[in-house]
Design a protein around this motif. Structure first.
Motif, PDB file in Angstrom:
ATOM      1  N   ASN A  31     -15.126 -35.840   5.720  1.00  0.00           N
ATOM      2  CA  ASN A  31     -15.365 -34.703   6.618  1.00  0.00           C
ATOM      3  C   ASN A  31     -14.627 -33.435   6.140  1.00  0.00           C
ATOM      4  O   ASN A  31     -13.965 -32.753   6.913  1.00  0.00           O
ATOM      5  N   VAL A  32     -14.781 -33.168   4.854  1.00  0.00           N
ATOM      6  CA  VAL A  32     -14.205 -31.935   4.286  1.00  0.00           C
ATOM      7  C   VAL A  32     -14.820 -30.718   4.965  1.00  0.00           C
ATOM      8  O   VAL A  32     -14.134 -29.749   5.304  1.00  0.00           O
ATOM      9  N   PHE A  33     -16.144 -30.778   5.182  1.00  0.00           N
ATOM     10  CA  PHE A  33     -16.841 -29.638   5.783  1.00  0.00           C
ATOM     11  C   PHE A  33     -16.881 -29.839   7.302  1.00  0.00           C
ATOM     12  O   PHE A  33     -17.864 -30.325   7.861  1.00  0.00           O
ATOM     13  N   HIS A  34     -15.783 -29.493   7.946  1.00  0.00           N
ATOM     14  CA  HIS A  34     -15.692 -29.750   9.391  1.00  0.00           C
ATOM     15  C   HIS A  34     -15.495 -28.479  10.223  1.00  0.00           C
ATOM     16  O   HIS A  34     -15.470 -28.536  11.439  1.00  0.00           O
ATOM     17  N   THR A  35     -15.319 -27.337   9.572  1.00  0.00           N
ATOM     18  CA  THR A  35     -15.095 -26.112  10.343  1.00  0.00           C
ATOM     19  C   THR A  35     -16.445 -25.518  10.746  1.00  0.00           C
ATOM     20  O   THR A  35     -16.824 -24.436  10.327  1.00  0.00           O
ATOM     21  N   ASN A  36     -17.179 -26.290  11.563  1.00  0.00           N
ATOM     22  CA  ASN A  36     -18.552 -25.925  11.948  1.00  0.00           C
ATOM     23  C   ASN A  36     -18.878 -26.687  13.227  1.00  0.00           C
ATOM     24  O   ASN A  36     -17.984 -27.263  13.840  1.00  0.00           O
ATOM     25  N   GLN A  37     -20.136 -26.735  13.610  1.00  0.00           N
ATOM     26  CA  GLN A  37     -20.542 -27.589  14.740  1.00  0.00           C
ATOM     27  C   GLN A  37     -20.636 -28.979  14.131  1.00  0.00           C
ATOM     28  O   GLN A  37     -21.667 -29.399  13.625  1.00  0.00           O
ATOM     29  N   ASN A  38     -19.524 -29.696  14.226  1.00  0.00           N
ATOM     30  CA  ASN A  38     -19.296 -30.815  13.309  1.00  0.00           C
ATOM     31  C   ASN A  38     -20.057 -32.094  13.655  1.00  0.00           C
ATOM     32  O   ASN A  38     -20.161 -32.490  14.811  1.00  0.00           O
ATOM     33  N   ILE A  39     -20.560 -32.709  12.587  1.00  0.00           N
ATOM     34  CA  ILE A  39     -21.147 -34.051  12.657  1.00  0.00           C
ATOM     35  C   ILE A  39     -20.129 -34.977  12.017  1.00  0.00           C
ATOM     36  O   ILE A  39     -19.788 -34.817  10.832  1.00  0.00           O
ATOM     37  N   GLY A  48     -21.217 -16.858   4.799  1.00  0.00           N
ATOM     38  CA  GLY A  48     -22.427 -16.255   4.246  1.00  0.00           C
ATOM     39  C   GLY A  48     -22.476 -14.810   4.712  1.00  0.00           C
ATOM     40  O   GLY A  48     -21.837 -13.919   4.155  1.00  0.00           O
ATOM     41  N   GLY A  49     -23.196 -14.572   5.817  1.00  0.00           N
ATOM     42  CA  GLY A  49     -23.242 -13.227   6.395  1.00  0.00           C
ATOM     43  C   GLY A  49     -22.128 -12.970   7.397  1.00  0.00           C
ATOM     44  O   GLY A  49     -21.990 -11.855   7.902  1.00  0.00           O
ATOM     45  N   GLY A  50     -21.347 -14.004   7.741  1.00  0.00           N
ATOM     46  CA  GLY A  50     -20.242 -13.839   8.689  1.00  0.00           C
ATOM     47  C   GLY A  50     -20.698 -13.561  10.109  1.00  0.00           C
ATOM     48  O   GLY A  50     -19.968 -12.981  10.910  1.00  0.00           O
ATOM     49  N   HIS A  51     -21.916 -14.011  10.473  1.00  0.00           N
ATOM     50  CA  HIS A  51     -22.481 -13.680  11.786  1.00  0.00           C
ATOM     51  C   HIS A  51     -22.290 -14.761  12.833  1.00  0.00           C
ATOM     52  O   HIS A  51     -22.617 -14.535  13.991  1.00  0.00           O
ATOM     53  N   ASN A  52     -21.870 -15.939  12.438  1.00  0.00           N
ATOM     54  CA  ASN A  52     -21.846 -16.985  13.460  1.00  0.00           C
ATOM     55  C   ASN A  52     -20.900 -16.599  14.579  1.00  0.00           C
ATOM     56  O   ASN A  52     -19.724 -16.294  14.336  1.00  0.00           O
ATOM     57  N   VAL A  53     -21.432 -16.633  15.804  1.00  0.00           N
ATOM     58  CA  VAL A  53     -20.682 -16.133  16.966  1.00  0.00           C
ATOM     59  C   VAL A  53     -19.398 -16.910  17.198  1.00  0.00           C
ATOM     60  O   VAL A  53     -18.415 -16.388  17.728  1.00  0.00           O
ATOM     61  N   GLY A  60     -32.167 -29.301  27.963  1.00  0.00           N
ATOM     62  CA  GLY A  60     -30.976 -30.097  27.627  1.00  0.00           C
ATOM     63  C   GLY A  60     -30.582 -29.911  26.176  1.00  0.00           C
ATOM     64  O   GLY A  60     -29.476 -30.252  25.767  1.00  0.00           O
ATOM     65  N   GLY A  61     -31.482 -29.370  25.372  1.00  0.00           N
ATOM     66  CA  GLY A  61     -31.167 -29.103  23.967  1.00  0.00           C
ATOM     67  C   GLY A  61     -30.662 -27.683  23.784  1.00  0.00           C
ATOM     68  O   GLY A  61     -30.735 -26.854  24.697  1.00  0.00           O
ATOM     69  N   VAL A  62     -30.158 -27.416  22.608  1.00  0.00           N
ATOM     70  CA  VAL A  62     -29.633 -26.081  22.315  1.00  0.00           C
ATOM     71  C   VAL A  62     -29.701 -25.858  20.806  1.00  0.00           C
ATOM     72  O   VAL A  62     -29.596 -26.809  20.027  1.00  0.00           O
ATOM     73  N   TYR A  63     -29.871 -24.617  20.420  1.00  0.00           N
ATOM     74  CA  TYR A  63     -29.903 -24.245  18.995  1.00  0.00           C
ATOM     75  C   TYR A  63     -28.470 -24.214  18.478  1.00  0.00           C
ATOM     76  O   TYR A  63     -27.623 -23.498  19.003  1.00  0.00           O
ATOM     77  N   VAL A  64     -28.215 -24.982  17.427  1.00  0.00           N
ATOM     78  CA  VAL A  64     -26.838 -25.128  16.933  1.00  0.00           C
ATOM     79  C   VAL A  64     -26.224 -23.779  16.560  1.00  0.00           C
ATOM     80  O   VAL A  64     -25.019 -23.565  16.753  1.00  0.00           O
ATOM     81  N   ASN A  65     -27.027 -22.851  16.075  1.00  0.00           N
ATOM     82  CA  ASN A  65     -26.495 -21.563  15.625  1.00  0.00           C
ATOM     83  C   ASN A  65     -26.169 -20.600  16.764  1.00  0.00           C
ATOM     84  O   ASN A  65     -25.637 -19.524  16.511  1.00  0.00           O
ATOM     85  N   PHE A  66     -26.507 -20.979  17.992  1.00  0.00           N
ATOM     86  CA  PHE A  66     -26.135 -20.134  19.128  1.00  0.00           C
ATOM     87  C   PHE A  66     -24.936 -20.714  19.890  1.00  0.00           C
ATOM     88  O   PHE A  66     -24.547 -20.179  20.926  1.00  0.00           O
ATOM     89  N   LEU A  67     -24.378 -21.831  19.394  1.00  0.00           N
ATOM     90  CA  LEU A  67     -23.233 -22.436  20.090  1.00  0.00           C
ATOM     91  C   LEU A  67     -21.950 -21.660  19.790  1.00  0.00           C
ATOM     92  O   LEU A  67     -21.720 -21.231  18.658  1.00  0.00           O
ATOM     93  N   HIS A  68     -21.098 -21.559  20.794  1.00  0.00           N
ATOM     94  CA  HIS A  68     -19.788 -20.928  20.590  1.00  0.00           C
ATOM     95  C   HIS A  68     -18.767 -22.006  20.200  1.00  0.00           C
ATOM     96  O   HIS A  68     -19.137 -23.153  19.950  1.00  0.00           O
ATOM     97  N   ASN A  69     -17.486 -21.637  20.162  1.00  0.00           N
ATOM     98  CA  ASN A  69     -16.486 -22.597  19.674  1.00  0.00           C
ATOM     99  C   ASN A  69     -15.774 -23.334  20.799  1.00  0.00           C
ATOM    100  O   ASN A  69     -14.787 -24.012  20.559  1.00  0.00           O
ATOM    101  N   ASP A  70     -16.274 -23.203  22.041  1.00  0.00           N
ATOM    102  CA  ASP A  70     -15.603 -23.858  23.172  1.00  0.00           C
ATOM    103  C   ASP A  70     -16.547 -24.801  23.908  1.00  0.00           C
ATOM    104  O   ASP A  70     -16.359 -25.082  25.079  1.00  0.00           O
TER     105      ASP A  70
END
Ligand SMILES: Cc1cc2nc3c(=O)[nH]c(=O)nc-3n(C[C@H](O)[C@H](O)[C@H](O)COP(=O)(O)OP(=O)(O)OC[C@H]3O[C@@H](n4cnc5c(N)ncnc54)[C@H](O)[C@@H]3O)c2cc1C
Length: 466
Positions: free
Chosen positions: A450-458, A72-77, A412-422
């Motif tokens: 699970n085609v759409f898996h390149t994300n914070q995957n469910i 989209g905007g290419g902003h996800n960290v 103990g919770g976290v906003y999914v859009n602020f998660l990094h890839n590690d």
């Protein structure tokens, strides 16, 4: 060039936008995203001209059995906009916003940035709760939940979503709203990009007017302990019309920062009031009188001006590394962690930001959508940022240590859009919280492979539990 590739690539023969392979001019520029620490090489960047193109890109990825990502905007960290070796469904060229001022709604294309939405809706004095940086994408922010200055008054960004058009993993195209595919609509408001590709968002707009009472109050670092103590008490009784964010940082070399403070460590206390500015002035008087502060830039100003306040501090292509928590109301122990760690960084661009949650965010039932954060007082973002870009910087260690020190004081919770890839699967599950199992069931229905898996995957719920 791209058209030759298109002729060779069955599914892409009718592609109307631009196709970029690693050898094409424009590929290198197009694979750059906001976070300059991410260095990925997709096999194909499909710059879509319309929904048909997105459909063709999806089919192409499926037929080649290579990963697919959506930009989209290419902003996800975390860099989730770019699939290494895969196909990027890139919506950068689709930034249209159509406002219906009578119906108080906006239709938004999937590559729009928040600045596009703000400027189109503000022509009519209208607004939707957006993010706090205008160059962030609408799409990723909304499907992750979304919050900003207007959220305590009008809810999360995704709470203001009326409907979406979506392209699903099986190639079908559907609408989702409270009345159509309501399970999908529940999931796409907070469940991220796990369920399909949104090709159009329709938002409810609110009558904000064009001006707001807002702006930063600066305190020197040696005033911060008392200022935060005052802040804690002040926001405990704040009405939903008022949000007050905290930003602990090095004062940037920007025009509005007094010359003698630039480059020094500061606390910004940033109020934002929706409503009659005279009532706002009364409400804010004690906060502005406290200290006194080193500088006060609260004023009645255009909303779009306030929205752009942080833009220059987080430019494209610098290196970024984030860690994040949701926090309950700040305790003295949590404040000690803030004071000990916030300025112990080496890059002047690194910072700590505390969003002010509650209000209309909390007023909605916790399970009214898949979005998180309804039980938090703050979303805390610890951002390591370095101007040189590239993958490494000493402040990554600062960020991790700081995060660990704050952990005992977090929800103990976290906003999914602020998660990094590690972060690992446990942290992803923490982001979806008690909604994870329901999300996994809906995932199994709409994207069983699970085609759409390149994300914070469910992960799709296993067949035996469906
Ligand atoms: C400087 C900055 C400021 C920010 N401020 C805020 C803030 O104030 N409030 C807030 O809530 N968040 C904020 N964020 C976080 C932001 O919500 C995420 O980075 C979000 O992912 C950005 O959306 P995007 O479209 O730019 O992302 P992209 O990187 O383009 O996409 C990220 C992911 O979103 C999903 N996605 C994107 N487009 C689609 C689509 N069309 N259909 C389905 N899924 C899609 C995909 O999974 C994709 O991998 C901020 C981020 C940055 C970098």
């Amino acid at each position: 060039m791209s058209s030759d590739h298109a002729l060779m690539d069955g599914e892409l023969s009718g592609f109307r936008g631009e196709l970029l392979r690693p050898t094409d001019g424009g590929y290198s520029a197009s694979r750059r995203i906001w976070n300059g620490a991410i260095d990925r090489h997709p096999a194909l960047i499909a710059l879509c001209a319309d929904e048909e193109d997105a459909s063709a890109a999806l089919k192409y990825a499926l037929s080649r059995k290579i990963p697919l990502s959506v930009r989209g905007g290419g902003h996800n960290v975390s860099g989730s906009a770019l699939a290494e070796g895969g196909v990027v469904t890139d919506f950068s060229a689709l930034r249209g916003v159509a406002v219906d001022p009578d119906g108080m709604t906006a239709r938004v294309q999937p590559g729009a940035l928040w600045g596009d939405v703000d400027s189109a809706s503000q022509k009519h004095g209208l607004a939707v709760p957006a993010g706090i940086v205008t160059h962030t994408g609408v799409a990723g922010l909304t499907v992750g939940g979304g919050f900003g200055w207007l959220s305590r008054h009008w809810g999360l960004t995704s709470d203001n979503l009326l409907s979406v058009r979506m392209l699903l993993a099986d190639g079908s195209r559907v609408r989702a709203s409270e009345d159509e595919n309501p399970d999908l609509f529940w999931a796409v408001r907070g469940g991220g990009g796990n369920f399909g590709i949104v090709t159009e968002f329709r938002f409810r707009l609110h009558r904000l007017g064009t001006h707001v009472l807002a702006g930063p109050i600066l305190f020197r670092a040696d005033q911060a302990r008392e200022a935060i103590a005052f802040y804690r008490e002040f926001i405990a009784t704040a009405p939903d019309e008022l949000s007050v964010y905290l930003n602990l940082r090095t004062a940037p070399p920007l025009g509005w920062v007094p010359a003698h403070l630039r480059g020094t460590e500061v606390l910004l206390v940033i109020p934002f009031y929706v409503g009659d500015p005279r009532q706002g002035e009364d409400l804010l008087r004690p906060l502005r009188a406290f200290g006194p502060p080193a500088a006060d830039f609260v004023g009645y100003k255009p909303y779009v001006e306030h929205q752009a306040m942080f833009d220059a501090g987080v430019p494209h292509h610098w290196g970024y590394y984030w860690k994040s928590h949701y926090l309950p109301p700040l305790t003295e122990a949590a404040v000690e962690v803030l004071l000990e760690h916030s300025w112990a960084k080496s890059s002047p661009a690194s910072y700590t930001l505390l969003f002010h949650m509650g209000g209309a965010i909390t007023a909605r039932p916790k399970d009214s959508s898949a979005a998180s954060g309804r039980d938090a007082a703050h979303a805390m973002n610890i951002s390591a940022a370095w101007a040189a870009g590239g993958p490494s910087h000493p402040d990554i260690a600062w960020c991790r240590d700081y995060f660990t020190a704050m952990e005992p004081h977090a929800t103990g919770g976290v906003y999914v859009n602020f998660l990094h890839n590690d972060e690992g699967e446990a942290r992803t599950r923490a982001a979806y919280g008690s909604r994870y199992d329901r999300l996994a069931q809906i995932k199994a229905k709409y994207d069983p492979e699970n085609v759409f898996h390149t994300n914070q995957n469910i992960r799709p719920a296993p067949a035996e539990s469906r």
